[in-house]
Design a protein around this motif. Structure first.
Motif, PDB file in Angstrom:
ATOM      1  N   THR A 173       0.801  -1.224   0.000  1.00 45.95           N
ATOM      2  CA  THR A 173       0.000   0.000   0.000  1.00 45.95           C
ATOM      3  C   THR A 173       0.833   1.274   0.000  1.00 45.95           C
ATOM      4  OG1 THR A 173      -0.134  -0.174   2.413  1.00 45.95           O
ATOM      5  CG2 THR A 173      -2.004  -1.009   1.146  1.00 45.95           C
ATOM      6  N   GLY A 174       2.127   1.147   0.138  1.00 40.16           N
ATOM      7  CA  GLY A 174       2.921   2.366   0.217  1.00 40.16           C
ATOM      8  C   GLY A 174       4.353   2.145  -0.192  1.00 40.16           C
ATOM      9  N   PRO A 175       5.149   3.197  -0.166  1.00 37.53           N
ATOM     10  CA  PRO A 175       6.561   3.102  -0.532  1.00 37.53           C
ATOM     11  C   PRO A 175       7.341   2.320   0.523  1.00 37.53           C
ATOM     12  CG  PRO A 175       6.104   5.257   0.388  1.00 37.53           C
ATOM     13  CD  PRO A 175       4.774   4.564   0.264  1.00 37.53           C
ATOM     14  N   GLY A 176       8.540   2.022   0.176  1.00 34.87           N
ATOM     15  CA  GLY A 176       9.380   1.277   1.108  1.00 34.87           C
ATOM     16  C   GLY A 176       9.699  -0.091   0.547  1.00 34.87           C
ATOM     17  N   LYS A 180       8.295  -3.101   4.350  1.00 40.45           N
ATOM     18  CA  LYS A 180       7.643  -1.826   4.624  1.00 40.45           C
ATOM     19  C   LYS A 180       6.504  -1.573   3.625  1.00 40.45           C
ATOM     20  CE  LYS A 180      11.894   0.184   6.490  1.00 40.45           C
ATOM     21  NZ  LYS A 180      12.923   1.232   6.336  1.00 40.45           N
ATOM     22  N   GLY A 181       5.463  -0.937   4.096  1.00 37.63           N
ATOM     23  CA  GLY A 181       4.385  -0.544   3.203  1.00 37.63           C
ATOM     24  C   GLY A 181       3.420  -1.644   2.837  1.00 37.63           C
ATOM     25  N   ILE A 182       3.311  -2.709   3.653  1.00 40.18           N
ATOM     26  CA  ILE A 182       2.359  -3.799   3.404  1.00 40.18           C
ATOM     27  C   ILE A 182       1.184  -3.663   4.366  1.00 40.18           C
ATOM     28  CG2 ILE A 182       2.026  -6.309   3.549  1.00 40.18           C
ATOM     29  CD1 ILE A 182       4.939  -6.608   2.646  1.00 40.18           C
ATOM     30  N   SER A 183      -0.021  -3.830   3.844  1.00 40.68           N
ATOM     31  CA  SER A 183      -1.229  -3.751   4.659  1.00 40.68           C
ATOM     32  C   SER A 183      -2.113  -4.967   4.395  1.00 40.68           C
ATOM     33  CB  SER A 183      -2.005  -2.467   4.340  1.00 40.68           C
ATOM     34  OG  SER A 183      -1.213  -1.317   4.547  1.00 40.68           O
ATOM     35  N   LEU A 184      -3.074  -5.178   5.293  1.00 36.15           N
ATOM     36  CA  LEU A 184      -3.999  -6.299   5.176  1.00 36.15           C
ATOM     37  C   LEU A 184      -5.416  -5.798   4.923  1.00 36.15           C
ATOM     38  CD1 LEU A 184      -2.814  -8.529   8.169  1.00 36.15           C
ATOM     39  CD2 LEU A 184      -2.039  -8.601   5.792  1.00 36.15           C
ATOM     40  N   PHE A 185      -6.166  -6.572   4.144  1.00 26.03           N
ATOM     41  CA  PHE A 185      -7.547  -6.229   3.826  1.00 26.03           C
ATOM     42  C   PHE A 185      -8.432  -7.471   3.964  1.00 26.03           C
ATOM     43  CE2 PHE A 185      -4.891  -3.230   1.633  1.00 26.03           C
ATOM     44  CZ  PHE A 185      -5.544  -2.019   1.787  1.00 26.03           C
ATOM     45  N   VAL A 186      -9.663  -7.250   4.422  1.00 20.72           N
ATOM     46  CA  VAL A 186     -10.659  -8.317   4.431  1.00 20.72           C
ATOM     47  C   VAL A 186     -11.483  -8.153   3.168  1.00 20.72           C
ATOM     48  CG1 VAL A 186     -12.515  -9.445   5.696  1.00 20.72           C
ATOM     49  CG2 VAL A 186     -10.772  -8.167   6.944  1.00 20.72           C
ATOM     50  N   VAL A 187     -11.367  -9.114   2.264  1.00 20.21           N
ATOM     51  CA  VAL A 187     -11.990  -8.993   0.942  1.00 20.21           C
ATOM     52  C   VAL A 187     -13.185  -9.932   0.833  1.00 20.21           C
ATOM     53  CG1 VAL A 187     -11.621  -9.233  -1.539  1.00 20.21           C
ATOM     54  CG2 VAL A 187      -9.792  -8.340  -0.078  1.00 20.21           C
ATOM     55  N   ASP A 188     -14.314  -9.358   0.496  1.00 19.70           N
ATOM     56  CA  ASP A 188     -15.536 -10.113   0.236  1.00 19.70           C
ATOM     57  C   ASP A 188     -15.405 -10.755  -1.143  1.00 19.70           C
ATOM     58  OD1 ASP A 188     -18.115 -10.951  -0.441  1.00 19.70           O
ATOM     59  OD2 ASP A 188     -19.072  -9.305   0.633  1.00 19.70           O
ATOM     60  N   ALA A 189     -15.521 -12.075  -1.198  1.00 19.90           N
ATOM     61  CA  ALA A 189     -15.307 -12.787  -2.465  1.00 19.90           C
ATOM     62  C   ALA A 189     -16.383 -12.510  -3.503  1.00 19.90           C
ATOM     63  CB  ALA A 189     -15.222 -14.286  -2.203  1.00 19.90           C
ATOM     64  N   SER A 190     -17.468 -11.849  -3.113  1.00 15.37           N
ATOM     65  CA  SER A 190     -18.527 -11.545  -4.079  1.00 15.37           C
ATOM     66  C   SER A 190     -18.283 -10.229  -4.813  1.00 15.37           C
ATOM     67  CB  SER A 190     -19.887 -11.484  -3.368  1.00 15.37           C
ATOM     68  OG  SER A 190     -19.942 -10.377  -2.476  1.00 15.37           O
ATOM     69  N   LEU A 191     -17.219  -9.507  -4.453  1.00 12.76           N
ATOM     70  CA  LEU A 191     -16.960  -8.213  -5.071  1.00 12.76           C
ATOM     71  C   LEU A 191     -16.563  -8.350  -6.535  1.00 12.76           C
ATOM     72  CD1 LEU A 191     -14.930  -6.403  -2.253  1.00 12.76           C
ATOM     73  CD2 LEU A 191     -17.270  -5.887  -2.986  1.00 12.76           C
ATOM     74  N   SER A 192     -16.962  -7.353  -7.312  1.00 15.90           N
ATOM     75  CA  SER A 192     -16.582  -7.303  -8.715  1.00 15.90           C
ATOM     76  C   SER A 192     -15.063  -7.193  -8.839  1.00 15.90           C
ATOM     77  CB  SER A 192     -17.251  -6.101  -9.382  1.00 15.90           C
ATOM     78  OG  SER A 192     -16.834  -5.977 -10.726  1.00 15.90           O
ATOM     79  N   ARG A 231       1.236  -1.815   8.467  1.00 17.54           N
ATOM     80  CA  ARG A 231       1.672  -2.733   9.527  1.00 17.54           C
ATOM     81  C   ARG A 231       1.361  -4.199   9.210  1.00 17.54           C
ATOM     82  NH1 ARG A 231       3.495  -1.393  14.155  1.00 17.54           N
ATOM     83  NH2 ARG A 231       2.504  -3.151  15.231  1.00 17.54           N
ATOM     84  N   GLY A 232       1.010  -4.459   7.960  1.00 19.01           N
ATOM     85  CA  GLY A 232       0.618  -5.814   7.595  1.00 19.01           C
ATOM     86  C   GLY A 232       1.691  -6.855   7.820  1.00 19.01           C
ATOM     87  N   PHE A 233       2.924  -6.535   7.471  1.00 17.26           N
ATOM     88  CA  PHE A 233       4.002  -7.509   7.636  1.00 17.26           C
ATOM     89  C   PHE A 233       4.217  -7.823   9.114  1.00 17.26           C
ATOM     90  CE2 PHE A 233       8.388  -9.011   7.876  1.00 17.26           C
ATOM     91  CZ  PHE A 233       8.407  -9.950   6.851  1.00 17.26           C
TER      92      PHE A 233
END
Length: 380
Positions: A173-176, A180-192, A231-233
């Protein structure tokens, strides 16, 4: 009863054994043919309160008093099938801590009730086609666009990938550089834009679905962000010890009944008018295998007790992970040899277990990476 467990854990074990006997064993062949667990298995596990052991009761979970209840569940599942244990434990042992510990109230209220009931199957998408164990080399990106995140990239070797309703995705999600710069997301599998690739044809573990996942301009609301940006990593590293001790527990629980079956086979199988187990070589091999399994079990139980008290460190978890995988594979390979030609036939459980077990030296961080972590801790 092993010393690490108490009466409540053993009472829970009987509940799990009944679930395995009544529901998993009859569905096992169907799961192998379809290359994934039937949804009814997930729903029944939810009805039995098995999927939300680490989830607070307010969100539909069981709020188990300590991690040893999860360990009991993993042991009983692995005794039947490494693949079944893998699919379900990814859900209750790996994904659950991310949602419970990092999720907002909104995220927990949205996902956890269905997570616990089995209506929402989960997966975690870290590994990429070009990265493998190197989690810091992520190429999947999530870029801000107004009040949205736009997710693009690909993941592979994702357990439950073909059936998951929600996927925790690691993205840059960002430089580095690197971590560095890794983030986590909760993804709904029904999304386009969320797309599943092929269900991967593995050498072993046909009961679990493993798939490629693709993200093509998937629009995510800010509410999909899990924890803090960048802060994903750190979050992944903090939670990997549980995944690794879970793997070690699973490996040993998988190999124990196989060793017992091999000993029984060696007593019954005749060669040169004698049971093959009476020959000194086979007797010594089985004695060595039994000793290695028992010694490894003592160490893994020690790690389990530490983790139940919140004191298991990453290096000790790495030791348990690689060593249990190594012992499991060594034991099964030796058992195949004792079975002889029959050990190479798929109709025999030992042959299927031989194929199933090989990946345990690779997933959750390869054994080589585990040794690298241990070596660094030694100052090397």
């Amino acid at each position: 009863m092993r010393a690490v467990y108490e009466d409540d854990h053993e009472a829970f074990r009987e509940t799990v054994r009944a679930f395995v006997r009544r529901h998993l064993e009859p569905a096992h062949q169907k799961a192998s043919e379809q290359r994934q667990l039937p949804r009814e298995i997930w729903l029944e596990a939810g009805r039995q309160g098995l999927l939300g052991l680490g989830v607070p009761e307010g969100y539909g979970g069981s709020a188990a008093p300590d991690y040893r209840f999860s360990a009991v569940l993993t042991e009983e599942l692995a005794g039947l099938s490494l693949a079944v244990a893998s699919s379900l434990s990814i859900h209750y042992d790996v994904v659950a801590p991310y949602l419970v510990e990092l999720g907002t109230v909104e995220q927990r209220e949205r996902w956890l009730p269905a997570f616990c009931s089995g209506e929402a199957v989960s997966a975690i998408a870290m590994t990429e086609p070009s990265g493998g164990t190197d989690l810091a080399a992520l190429k999947t990106t999530a870029k801000r666009s107004g009040d949205k995140w736009i997710l693009n990239g690909a993941k592979t070797f994702i357990t439950n990938g073909a059936s998951a309703d929600l996927v925790i995705v690691a993205a840059r999600t960002g430089p580095g550089e690197r971590s560095k710069g890794i983030s986590l997301f909760v993804v709904d599998a029904s999304l386009s834009g969320f797309r599943r690739g092929r269900k991967l044809d593995k050498v072993g573990q046909p009961e679990s679905d493993t798939a490629e996942l693709f993200f093509d301009d998937v629009e995510l609301d800010e509410s999909a962000l899990l924890g803090e940006v960048g802060r994903g990593f750190v979050y992944m590293m903090e939670r990997l010890p549980q995944e690794r001790i879970s793997g070690a527990i699973c490996n040993l629980a998988h190999v124990r009944p196989l060793l017992e079956e091999t000993v029984a086979y060696a007593r019954e199988r005749q060669a040169f008018n004698r049971p093959i187990g009476s020959f000194q070589h086979n007797k010594f091999v089985l004695a060595e295998l039994a000793t290695k399994v028992d010694v490894t079990q003592a160490f893994v139980d020690q790690c389990l007790e530490l983790h139940a008290k919140g004191r298991l460190d990453a290096v000790t978890a790495a030791k348990a992970k690689w060593w249990a995988a190594e012992v499991q594979n060594e034991v099964i390979d030796s058992c195949v040899q004792i079975y002889g030609g029959y050990g190479y036939m798929r109709e025999y459980r030992i042959a299927r277990a031989w194929m199933d077990a090989r990946v345990t030296k690779i997933w959750a961080g390869s054994n080589e990476i585990m040794k690298e972590l241990i070596g660094r801790d030694l100052g090397l």
